[in-house]
Design a protein around this motif. Sequence first.
Motif, PDB file in Angstrom:
ATOM      1  N   PHE A  31      -3.812  32.070 -36.760  1.00  0.00           N
ATOM      2  CA  PHE A  31      -3.154  31.647 -35.450  1.00  0.00           C
ATOM      3  C   PHE A  31      -4.320  31.472 -34.429  1.00  0.00           C
ATOM      4  CE2 PHE A  31       0.423  33.831 -37.045  1.00  0.00           C
ATOM      5  CZ  PHE A  31       1.398  32.794 -37.393  1.00  0.00           C
ATOM      6  N   GLU A  32      -4.082  30.705 -33.572  1.00  0.00           N
ATOM      7  CA  GLU A  32      -5.009  30.524 -32.313  1.00  0.00           C
ATOM      8  C   GLU A  32      -4.183  30.361 -31.258  1.00  0.00           C
ATOM      9  OE1 GLU A  32      -7.814  27.586 -31.829  1.00  0.00           O
ATOM     10  OE2 GLU A  32      -6.546  26.086 -32.786  1.00  0.00           O
ATOM     11  N   LEU A  33      -4.572  30.627 -29.866  1.00  0.00           N
ATOM     12  CA  LEU A  33      -4.074  30.370 -28.697  1.00  0.00           C
ATOM     13  C   LEU A  33      -4.568  29.166 -28.057  1.00  0.00           C
ATOM     14  CD1 LEU A  33      -2.957  33.893 -27.159  1.00  0.00           C
ATOM     15  CD2 LEU A  33      -1.660  32.095 -28.543  1.00  0.00           C
ATOM     16  N   VAL A  34      -3.879  28.164 -27.565  1.00  0.00           N
ATOM     17  CA  VAL A  34      -4.262  27.179 -26.630  1.00  0.00           C
ATOM     18  C   VAL A  34      -3.672  27.468 -25.145  1.00  0.00           C
ATOM     19  CG1 VAL A  34      -4.808  25.500 -28.371  1.00  0.00           C
ATOM     20  CG2 VAL A  34      -2.610  25.483 -27.268  1.00  0.00           C
ATOM     21  N   TYR A  35      -4.271  26.822 -24.153  1.00  0.00           N
ATOM     22  CA  TYR A  35      -4.016  27.272 -22.552  1.00  0.00           C
ATOM     23  C   TYR A  35      -3.888  25.941 -22.009  1.00  0.00           C
ATOM     24  CZ  TYR A  35      -5.605  31.757 -24.249  1.00  0.00           C
ATOM     25  OH  TYR A  35      -5.973  32.952 -24.939  1.00  0.00           O
ATOM     26  N   GLN A  36      -2.539  25.929 -21.486  1.00  0.00           N
ATOM     27  CA  GLN A  36      -2.414  24.700 -20.442  1.00  0.00           C
ATOM     28  C   GLN A  36      -2.355  24.998 -19.102  1.00  0.00           C
ATOM     29  OE1 GLN A  36       1.170  22.674 -21.133  1.00  0.00           O
ATOM     30  NE2 GLN A  36       0.490  20.457 -20.536  1.00  0.00           N
ATOM     31  N   PRO A  37      -3.032  24.305 -18.089  1.00  0.00           N
ATOM     32  CA  PRO A  37      -2.957  24.681 -16.868  1.00  0.00           C
ATOM     33  C   PRO A  37      -1.661  24.537 -16.073  1.00  0.00           C
ATOM     34  CG  PRO A  37      -4.428  22.808 -17.117  1.00  0.00           C
ATOM     35  CD  PRO A  37      -3.967  23.134 -18.447  1.00  0.00           C
ATOM     36  N   VAL A  38      -1.635  25.260 -15.076  1.00  0.00           N
ATOM     37  CA  VAL A  38      -0.635  25.143 -14.220  1.00  0.00           C
ATOM     38  C   VAL A  38      -1.138  25.147 -12.698  1.00  0.00           C
ATOM     39  CG1 VAL A  38       1.749  26.048 -13.252  1.00  0.00           C
ATOM     40  CG2 VAL A  38       1.067  26.517 -15.285  1.00  0.00           C
ATOM     41  N   VAL A  39      -0.950  23.968 -11.690  1.00  0.00           N
ATOM     42  CA  VAL A  39      -1.676  23.985 -10.610  1.00  0.00           C
ATOM     43  C   VAL A  39      -1.038  23.948  -9.506  1.00  0.00           C
ATOM     44  CG1 VAL A  39      -3.482  22.443 -11.886  1.00  0.00           C
ATOM     45  CG2 VAL A  39      -1.456  21.371 -10.613  1.00  0.00           C
ATOM     46  N   ALA A  40      -1.473  24.242  -8.274  1.00  0.00           N
ATOM     47  CA  ALA A  40      -0.629  24.207  -7.248  1.00  0.00           C
ATOM     48  C   ALA A  40      -0.452  22.827  -6.700  1.00  0.00           C
ATOM     49  CB  ALA A  40      -1.251  25.024  -5.789  1.00  0.00           C
ATOM     50  N   ALA A  41       0.815  22.424  -6.367  1.00  0.00           N
ATOM     51  CA  ALA A  41       1.343  21.030  -6.095  1.00  0.00           C
ATOM     52  C   ALA A  41       0.494  20.871  -4.792  1.00  0.00           C
ATOM     53  CB  ALA A  41       2.628  21.089  -5.531  1.00  0.00           C
ATOM     54  N   ASP A  42       0.208  21.470  -3.868  1.00  0.00           N
ATOM     55  CA  ASP A  42      -0.647  20.864  -2.581  1.00  0.00           C
ATOM     56  C   ASP A  42      -2.033  20.887  -2.628  1.00  0.00           C
ATOM     57  OD1 ASP A  42      -0.859  23.679  -2.763  1.00  0.00           O
ATOM     58  OD2 ASP A  42      -0.341  24.196  -0.662  1.00  0.00           O
ATOM     59  N   THR A  43      -2.718  21.811  -3.495  1.00  0.00           N
ATOM     60  CA  THR A  43      -3.928  21.806  -3.678  1.00  0.00           C
ATOM     61  C   THR A  43      -4.469  21.410  -4.954  1.00  0.00           C
ATOM     62  OG1 THR A  43      -4.231  24.093  -4.461  1.00  0.00           O
ATOM     63  CG2 THR A  43      -4.005  23.730  -2.101  1.00  0.00           C
ATOM     64  N   GLU A  44      -3.833  21.399  -5.858  1.00  0.00           N
ATOM     65  CA  GLU A  44      -4.075  21.166  -7.289  1.00  0.00           C
ATOM     66  C   GLU A  44      -5.171  22.055  -7.940  1.00  0.00           C
ATOM     67  OE1 GLU A  44      -5.140  16.844  -7.767  1.00  0.00           O
ATOM     68  OE2 GLU A  44      -3.270  16.164  -7.183  1.00  0.00           O
ATOM     69  N   GLY A  45      -4.990  23.152  -7.199  1.00  0.00           N
ATOM     70  CA  GLY A  45      -5.896  24.356  -7.910  1.00  0.00           C
ATOM     71  C   GLY A  45      -5.425  24.904  -9.012  1.00  0.00           C
ATOM     72  N   VAL A  46      -5.895  25.556 -10.007  1.00  0.00           N
ATOM     73  CA  VAL A  46      -5.275  26.058 -11.251  1.00  0.00           C
ATOM     74  C   VAL A  46      -5.033  27.302 -10.798  1.00  0.00           C
ATOM     75  CG1 VAL A  46      -5.672  27.263 -13.514  1.00  0.00           C
ATOM     76  CG2 VAL A  46      -6.740  24.869 -12.908  1.00  0.00           C
ATOM     77  N   VAL A  47      -3.522  27.793 -10.868  1.00  0.00           N
ATOM     78  CA  VAL A  47      -3.031  29.332 -10.501  1.00  0.00           C
ATOM     79  C   VAL A  47      -2.829  30.012 -11.703  1.00  0.00           C
ATOM     80  CG1 VAL A  47      -2.085  28.419  -8.136  1.00  0.00           C
ATOM     81  CG2 VAL A  47      -0.915  28.143 -10.401  1.00  0.00           C
ATOM     82  N   SER A  48      -2.589  29.236 -12.874  1.00  0.00           N
ATOM     83  CA  SER A  48      -2.244  30.097 -14.012  1.00  0.00           C
ATOM     84  C   SER A  48      -2.313  29.214 -15.199  1.00  0.00           C
ATOM     85  CB  SER A  48      -0.593  30.702 -13.853  1.00  0.00           C
ATOM     86  OG  SER A  48       0.126  29.572 -13.851  1.00  0.00           O
ATOM     87  N   PHE A  49      -2.623  29.848 -16.376  1.00  0.00           N
ATOM     88  CA  PHE A  49      -2.483  29.096 -17.596  1.00  0.00           C
ATOM     89  C   PHE A  49      -1.092  29.751 -18.518  1.00  0.00           C
ATOM     90  CE2 PHE A  49      -6.773  28.402 -16.670  1.00  0.00           C
ATOM     91  CZ  PHE A  49      -7.165  27.117 -17.266  1.00  0.00           C
ATOM     92  N   GLU A  50      -0.383  28.629 -19.062  1.00  0.00           N
ATOM     93  CA  GLU A  50       0.635  28.995 -20.136  1.00  0.00           C
ATOM     94  C   GLU A  50      -0.151  29.020 -21.521  1.00  0.00           C
ATOM     95  OE1 GLU A  50       4.915  27.799 -21.870  1.00  0.00           O
ATOM     96  OE2 GLU A  50       4.086  26.696 -20.502  1.00  0.00           O
ATOM     97  N   ALA A  51      -0.002  30.366 -22.126  1.00  0.00           N
ATOM     98  CA  ALA A  51      -0.589  30.438 -23.511  1.00  0.00           C
ATOM     99  C   ALA A  51       0.214  30.070 -24.474  1.00  0.00           C
ATOM    100  CB  ALA A  51      -0.844  32.069 -23.713  1.00  0.00           C
ATOM    101  N   LEU A  52      -0.470  29.101 -25.341  1.00  0.00           N
ATOM    102  CA  LEU A  52       0.791  28.516 -26.292  1.00  0.00           C
ATOM    103  C   LEU A  52       0.078  28.687 -27.783  1.00  0.00           C
ATOM    104  CD1 LEU A  52       1.065  25.047 -24.515  1.00  0.00           C
ATOM    105  CD2 LEU A  52       2.583  26.866 -24.870  1.00  0.00           C
TER     106      LEU A  52
END
Length: 786
Positions: free
Chosen positions: A543-564
């Motif tokens: 198994f391994e984890l990959v991470y998809q970024p979640v960004v702020a709608a206004d600044t497009e800065g990364v606020v979190s990652f969803e571990a998949l």
Amino acid sequence: MKKPSTASALPKELPIPAVLGLTDPDEGDWARLRGIQYSCLGHSTFARIATQVAAMLAVAALVLGQVHPVIVAAWAVIAATTLWRGVRIDRSLIDADRRRISRDEVNAQMICSVLNGLAWSVPLGAFGFFVDTETQVKLWVVLATLMTASAVLLPAVPLGTLLFTCIAGGSAIVFFLSSGMFDMVAVSVVFSGIVIAAAIESARRHITTKVAEAGIIEKDEVVSMLLREFEEGEADWLWQIDTSRRVRSASPRFAFALGMETAEIEGMPLIQLIAGSAWESGQFSSSLRDLAERLKQRENFSNLLVRVTIHGRSRWWELSGTPKFDENGNFDGFRGVGSDVTEARENSDKIAWLARYDTLTGLPNRLMLTETLGEALTYAEKWRTRCALLMIDLDRFKSVNDSLGHLVGDQLLARVSERLKELMTDNELCGRLGGDEFAIVIRDASDLQHVECVAERVIQRLSQPYEVDHHTLYVGASVGSAIGPRDGSTVETLMRNADLALYRSKDTGGNAHCTFEPALHAHAEERRKLEVALRHALERKEFELVYQPVVAADTEGVVSFEALLRWNSKEHGSVSPVKFIPLAEDTRLIVPIGEWVLHQACREAMNWPEHVRVAVNVSGEQLLEQNFVARVVSALTQSGLKASRLEVEVTESIFLRDTAKANAALEQVMALGCSVALDDFGTGYSSLGYLRKLRFSTIKVDRMFVQGAATGNPESLAIIRAVVAMADSLGMSTTAEGAETQAEVDIIRQLGCRKIQGYFFGRPMSAADALALFRDSTRLTNQTAA
């Protein structure tokens, strides 16, 4: 049952010392045997008195004139006294056979014999010196007669005869020796020996006879007691018939079983008494015919189960009988025993019913279904026809059971079974396999269109609404079918293949009918192999984890990652989560796998900036585990990650299983400081009650609404606006999933979603690539969380 009060059996071996009463061997009940011996003494007292009185008179007649009368009278008084004392003791022992005789009583009788022998030693031992030779010989004859009488009258107690003979005969031997009459000495010795030997042998035979008689009496008592208790029993009786098969010597219990008086049934034909109305019509049951045939053929029978009719009511009797013959070997009728086993038979029928029918629905159970399917397969193979098995699973039944309780669920299952019964013809048998699974066996399925019609009728009828306990309930039905012997020549194979078809029907969304295809078996085999590989994936570190970024709608800065989670199997290569995640949940392997994901994601998040969170998906199997919160605490503690940086993502489906338990677990997680996101809101049951009970940090809008809004779909636009407005009013954030184009990003911003997740901003990436985002882009690292 009360048994005779015997401590042990009477002895079989009779050694001479024991017969004489000198010893009591360990083997056998000698105390009881002594009682049998000594009880015989009291029955011969009159003969003994008469014999000794006659002998006294004879002695007096012989010695008077030669011995002084006073001396003779004194001797007679002494002899009579010893005789009377002995008679009294003997009379006291007359009941010794019914009790245990004591050693004192034996000794008292022995002393009396000695005293009596001493008294009778006087006529020859004392008077003999004063009389002539002829009188001496006559006195010896009198003593010999007494010794012989003692041996004859006291056969059971040889010790008395032995003592009497030894004393009286010994006195004669001493007298003849002193008188020089050696011929008489020899005669006395031989005669006394013969008397003693005869007394001992006679005693042995007498005692042996008494032992045999006692055994026979005891057996008769036991048999009588058994018969008496048998007759007094509640359900058993004796019966007897003559050569014409008419009742003879009817017992009261037999009459009671027939509900008649003893005099009424005497002389009546047995079959007429128990046949009821069948006696007139001649329509006997098979069991009655069997009984009549056995009586006719004069055969022994045992535990024959017969259905009888008593006063118009059917009963079950168990009869045993044996033909009897007279002393000339001529047949003399039957005798036997019987019992009423109606209650036991009914219980047996009930047990047999329970073994083949479901108690809740009254439908045949799995056992009866498999038996019926086996018979249908045998018939189909023999006559080159077809049979079919339909497996039925209720859609949405689990939600009813979980939300309204098992009582409502059971009532719903009963209603479903009633509808299934309505649809069945003589060619079909429906039953319940267990839970909400049912099955239908179609005995003749030569017309495959008929199978399709049955499946369609089942789906249509079961999908109609139900009124249960003031609730209107809706459930559907998924149906999978297999044709025999085409899809399987054994019950197990056909049931497995019908089950595979059912799985396919449920996978398509339910409320549909699917037939078995060989490809389904291949798919099932693939799933089985996949499950075996999945069980070893953790230990093999696949198994391994990959991470998809979640960004702020206004600044497009990364606020979190969803571990998949991703699985790179050594045997199957890269396996899609769509395949292995449901499999892991079905097998409950998701629990250890999910724990590994939690620990791995928390450790990786420690490498990111402080404001960036990690989101971990949690399945219902994990959340409802008793130790779920403890596992979250363990992951945070071991990694050192702050609880505020961990976001747990759940879907609405977890609340359908156990709402209270799910709420309690999430509340404990939020109490730790973790945030909780509700994923795929709007695609499931979307109950606002969840939002009222739990303060979710984020509501995630599914990608299908995002794509619909980008194309101008009014329903999608309305749904997103409503979710955003509701979240804002409740102080929750919204994340739009699946943003892949600039148009979709623009519409998401216009609708007010605060965060965006999708390929437009980044695909799922490795941990190293996720970390590189912060190292290589100053713009991203300078942004703050939404």
